[in-house]
Design a protein around this motif. Structure first.
Motif, PDB file in Angstrom:
ATOM      1  N   HIS A 184      13.779  -7.583   6.646  1.00 49.96           N
ATOM      2  CA  HIS A 184      14.142  -8.217   5.370  1.00 49.96           C
ATOM      3  C   HIS A 184      13.038  -7.871   4.386  1.00 49.96           C
ATOM      4  O   HIS A 184      11.923  -8.381   4.482  1.00 49.96           O
ATOM      5  N   VAL A 185      13.322  -6.971   3.463  1.00 47.80           N
ATOM      6  CA  VAL A 185      12.321  -6.490   2.512  1.00 47.80           C
ATOM      7  C   VAL A 185      12.575  -7.130   1.150  1.00 47.80           C
ATOM      8  O   VAL A 185      13.626  -6.917   0.538  1.00 47.80           O
ATOM      9  N   THR A 186      11.652  -7.949   0.693  1.00 48.71           N
ATOM     10  CA  THR A 186      11.718  -8.513  -0.661  1.00 48.71           C
ATOM     11  C   THR A 186      10.495  -8.041  -1.429  1.00 48.71           C
ATOM     12  O   THR A 186       9.432  -7.800  -0.840  1.00 48.71           O
ATOM     13  N   THR A 187      10.637  -7.930  -2.736  1.00 50.35           N
ATOM     14  CA  THR A 187       9.514  -7.476  -3.560  1.00 50.35           C
ATOM     15  C   THR A 187       8.329  -8.417  -3.397  1.00 50.35           C
ATOM     16  O   THR A 187       7.187  -7.978  -3.246  1.00 50.35           O
ATOM     17  N   GLY A 188       8.602  -9.720  -3.425  1.00 49.06           N
ATOM     18  CA  GLY A 188       7.521 -10.692  -3.317  1.00 49.06           C
ATOM     19  C   GLY A 188       6.760 -10.569  -2.011  1.00 49.06           C
ATOM     20  O   GLY A 188       5.520 -10.538  -1.998  1.00 49.06           O
ATOM     21  N   ASP A 189       7.501 -10.500  -0.894  1.00 51.27           N
ATOM     22  CA  ASP A 189       6.846 -10.365   0.414  1.00 51.27           C
ATOM     23  C   ASP A 189       6.065  -9.060   0.502  1.00 51.27           C
ATOM     24  O   ASP A 189       4.954  -9.019   1.041  1.00 51.27           O
ATOM     25  N   ALA A 190       6.682  -7.969  -0.009  1.00 49.68           N
ATOM     26  CA  ALA A 190       6.025  -6.661   0.048  1.00 49.68           C
ATOM     27  C   ALA A 190       4.726  -6.679  -0.760  1.00 49.68           C
ATOM     28  O   ALA A 190       3.702  -6.132  -0.331  1.00 49.68           O
ATOM     29  N   LEU A 191       4.760  -7.331  -1.923  1.00 52.47           N
ATOM     30  CA  LEU A 191       3.543  -7.432  -2.736  1.00 52.47           C
ATOM     31  C   LEU A 191       2.469  -8.260  -2.033  1.00 52.47           C
ATOM     32  O   LEU A 191       1.298  -7.884  -2.002  1.00 52.47           O
ATOM     33  N   ARG A 192       2.898  -9.400  -1.469  1.00 54.26           N
ATOM     34  CA  ARG A 192       1.916 -10.254  -0.787  1.00 54.26           C
ATOM     35  C   ARG A 192       1.303  -9.538   0.417  1.00 54.26           C
ATOM     36  O   ARG A 192       0.116  -9.714   0.708  1.00 54.26           O
ATOM     37  N   SER A 193       2.107  -8.725   1.097  1.00 58.24           N
ATOM     38  CA  SER A 193       1.609  -8.012   2.283  1.00 58.24           C
ATOM     39  C   SER A 193       0.657  -6.876   1.910  1.00 58.24           C
ATOM     40  O   SER A 193      -0.110  -6.404   2.749  1.00 58.24           O
ATOM     41  N   ASN A 194       0.739  -6.429   0.643  1.00 50.89           N
ATOM     42  CA  ASN A 194      -0.067  -5.278   0.217  1.00 50.89           C
ATOM     43  C   ASN A 194      -0.974  -5.627  -0.958  1.00 50.89           C
ATOM     44  O   ASN A 194      -1.264  -4.773  -1.803  1.00 50.89           O
ATOM     45  N   LYS A 195      -1.430  -6.879  -1.001  1.00 52.85           N
ATOM     46  CA  LYS A 195      -2.254  -7.338  -2.123  1.00 52.85           C
ATOM     47  C   LYS A 195      -3.508  -6.486  -2.300  1.00 52.85           C
ATOM     48  O   LYS A 195      -3.965  -6.272  -3.415  1.00 52.85           O
ATOM     49  N   GLU A 196      -4.047  -5.988  -1.185  1.00 52.79           N
ATOM     50  CA  GLU A 196      -5.317  -5.246  -1.253  1.00 52.79           C
ATOM     51  C   GLU A 196      -5.105  -3.732  -1.281  1.00 52.79           C
ATOM     52  O   GLU A 196      -6.066  -2.976  -1.176  1.00 52.79           O
ATOM     53  N   MET A 197      -3.866  -3.281  -1.449  1.00 53.72           N
ATOM     54  CA  MET A 197      -3.581  -1.849  -1.493  1.00 53.72           C
ATOM     55  C   MET A 197      -4.385  -1.183  -2.629  1.00 53.72           C
ATOM     56  O   MET A 197      -4.432  -1.684  -3.751  1.00 53.72           O
ATOM     57  N   ASP A 198      -5.016  -0.050  -2.318  1.00 56.21           N
ATOM     58  CA  ASP A 198      -5.829   0.655  -3.316  1.00 56.21           C
ATOM     59  C   ASP A 198      -4.906   1.442  -4.254  1.00 56.21           C
ATOM     60  O   ASP A 198      -4.249   2.393  -3.850  1.00 56.21           O
ATOM     61  N   ILE A 199      -4.852   1.011  -5.528  1.00 59.04           N
ATOM     62  CA  ILE A 199      -4.012   1.707  -6.506  1.00 59.04           C
ATOM     63  C   ILE A 199      -4.874   2.313  -7.618  1.00 59.04           C
ATOM     64  O   ILE A 199      -4.396   2.596  -8.714  1.00 59.04           O
ATOM     65  N   SER A 200      -6.155   2.533  -7.305  1.00 58.79           N
ATOM     66  CA  SER A 200      -7.087   3.029  -8.319  1.00 58.79           C
ATOM     67  C   SER A 200      -6.707   4.420  -8.827  1.00 58.79           C
ATOM     68  O   SER A 200      -7.109   4.818  -9.924  1.00 58.79           O
ATOM     69  N   ASP A 201      -5.913   5.161  -8.024  1.00 57.82           N
ATOM     70  CA  ASP A 201      -5.512   6.513  -8.446  1.00 57.82           C
ATOM     71  C   ASP A 201      -4.321   6.490  -9.402  1.00 57.82           C
ATOM     72  O   ASP A 201      -3.876   7.532  -9.884  1.00 57.82           O
ATOM     73  N   MET A 202      -3.772   5.301  -9.689  1.00 58.75           N
ATOM     74  CA  MET A 202      -2.569   5.202 -10.521  1.00 58.75           C
ATOM     75  C   MET A 202      -2.878   4.963 -11.997  1.00 58.75           C
ATOM     76  O   MET A 202      -1.973   4.779 -12.792  1.00 58.75           O
ATOM     77  N   ASP A 203      -4.150   4.948 -12.344  1.00 57.31           N
ATOM     78  CA  ASP A 203      -4.552   4.741 -13.739  1.00 57.31           C
ATOM     79  C   ASP A 203      -4.005   3.417 -14.280  1.00 57.31           C
ATOM     80  O   ASP A 203      -3.444   3.345 -15.372  1.00 57.31           O
ATOM     81  N   THR A 204      -4.127   2.365 -13.475  1.00 53.82           N
ATOM     82  CA  THR A 204      -3.660   1.033 -13.860  1.00 53.82           C
ATOM     83  C   THR A 204      -4.855   0.164 -14.272  1.00 53.82           C
ATOM     84  O   THR A 204      -6.012   0.519 -14.034  1.00 53.82           O
ATOM     85  N   GLU A 205      -4.548  -0.965 -14.889  1.00 55.32           N
ATOM     86  CA  GLU A 205      -5.618  -1.836 -15.390  1.00 55.32           C
ATOM     87  C   GLU A 205      -6.464  -2.373 -14.250  1.00 55.32           C
ATOM     88  O   GLU A 205      -7.691  -2.512 -14.375  1.00 55.32           O
ATOM     89  N   TYR A 206      -5.839  -2.715 -13.134  1.00 53.10           N
ATOM     90  CA  TYR A 206      -6.552  -3.244 -11.970  1.00 53.10           C
ATOM     91  C   TYR A 206      -6.431  -2.268 -10.804  1.00 53.10           C
ATOM     92  O   TYR A 206      -5.558  -1.400 -10.788  1.00 53.10           O
ATOM     93  N   ASP A 207      -7.290  -2.459  -9.805  1.00 51.68           N
ATOM     94  CA  ASP A 207      -7.341  -1.523  -8.678  1.00 51.68           C
ATOM     95  C   ASP A 207      -6.522  -1.968  -7.476  1.00 51.68           C
ATOM     96  O   ASP A 207      -6.375  -1.216  -6.518  1.00 51.68           O
ATOM     97  N   THR A 208      -6.018  -3.225  -7.504  1.00 49.22           N
ATOM     98  CA  THR A 208      -5.157  -3.702  -6.415  1.00 49.22           C
ATOM     99  C   THR A 208      -4.031  -4.547  -7.012  1.00 49.22           C
ATOM    100  O   THR A 208      -4.211  -5.161  -8.066  1.00 49.22           O
TER     101      THR A 208
END
Length: 215
Positions: free
Chosen positions: A31-55
């Motif tokens: 059962h994949v929900t956006t909320g659960d997926a986000l909570r499970s990946n809160k610490e995912m490194d997104i620094s390469d995406m040129d976003t305001e925050y890194d996680t």
């Protein structure tokens, strides 16, 4: 039958959570929900995406919306690692729907159809335990003692986003952003529209039949 890949669409209050849980249990899929997926990946490194925050967690901690690009990456990661799934709460707009096409092939697209006034009744009647979070409804799922949670004895409250004004606003947002997604999938070979105003058991019968027929 291989494990199905199911997308479940519908407005707030249509019963997606209930039916997604049924699908996950009956067909042994994630059962994949956006909320659960986000909570499970809160610490995912997104620094390469040129976003305001890194996680993603930093956006969530600030109460800000996580950018679409980050949500897309997290959903793709969840779907890639799943052996069959029911996806609930994504895509929320046409751009995300186009991204989803590049991520996976869907077997079944189910759309729960419920009229606006029925949705308003369902959502404004919801009551939540302030202590344990258990859900009730003033009409459909009443506690044994009025205003008191059966599970822990806590006080039942109406959440701020369940007032009529807030509910109608949420439905307007859905109509503007997500209703076009339903039209986008209407020509999909696996598309089935389900009458969501039946009893939960009646809806489940139609959902189960549709998956078995289309997957």
């Amino acid at each position: 039958m291989s494990k199905p890949r199911v997308l479940l669409l519908g407005p707030p209050g249509a019963g997606k959570g209930t039916q997604s849980s049924n699908i996950a249990e009956e067909f042994d899929v994630e059962h994949v929900t956006t909320g659960d997926a986000l909570r499970s990946n809160k610490e995912m490194d997104i620094s390469d995406m040129d976003t305001e925050y890194d996680t993603p967690g930093e956006y969530m901690d600030q109460g800000e919306l996580v950018p679409d690009a980050v949500v897309n990456a997290i959903v793709e990661e969840a779907l890639t690692s799943a052996d069959g799934f029911v996806l609930d709460g994504y895509p929320r707009n046409l751009e995300q729907a186009e991204e989803l096409e590049d991520m996976t092939d869907l077997d079944v697209v189910l759309s729960l159809s419920v009229g606006e006034e029925e949705l308003v009744d369902r959502l404004t009647g919801r009551r939540v335990c302030a202590d344990c979070g258990e859900n009730y409804h003033v009409e459909f799922n009443q506690p044994e003692e009025d205003g008191v949670c059966d599970e822990c004895g806590g006080e039942l409250i109406q959440r701020e986003d369940d007032t009529e004004e807030a509910v109608r606003n949420r439905l307007d947002v859905f109509e503007e952003n997500t209703a076009p997604v339903i039209e986008y999938y209407r020509d999909h070979d696996g598309f089935v529209e389900i009458d969501g105003e039946q009893t939960p058991e009646g809806v489940w019968t139609d959902v189960e039949t549709a998956i078995e027929r289309k997957a």
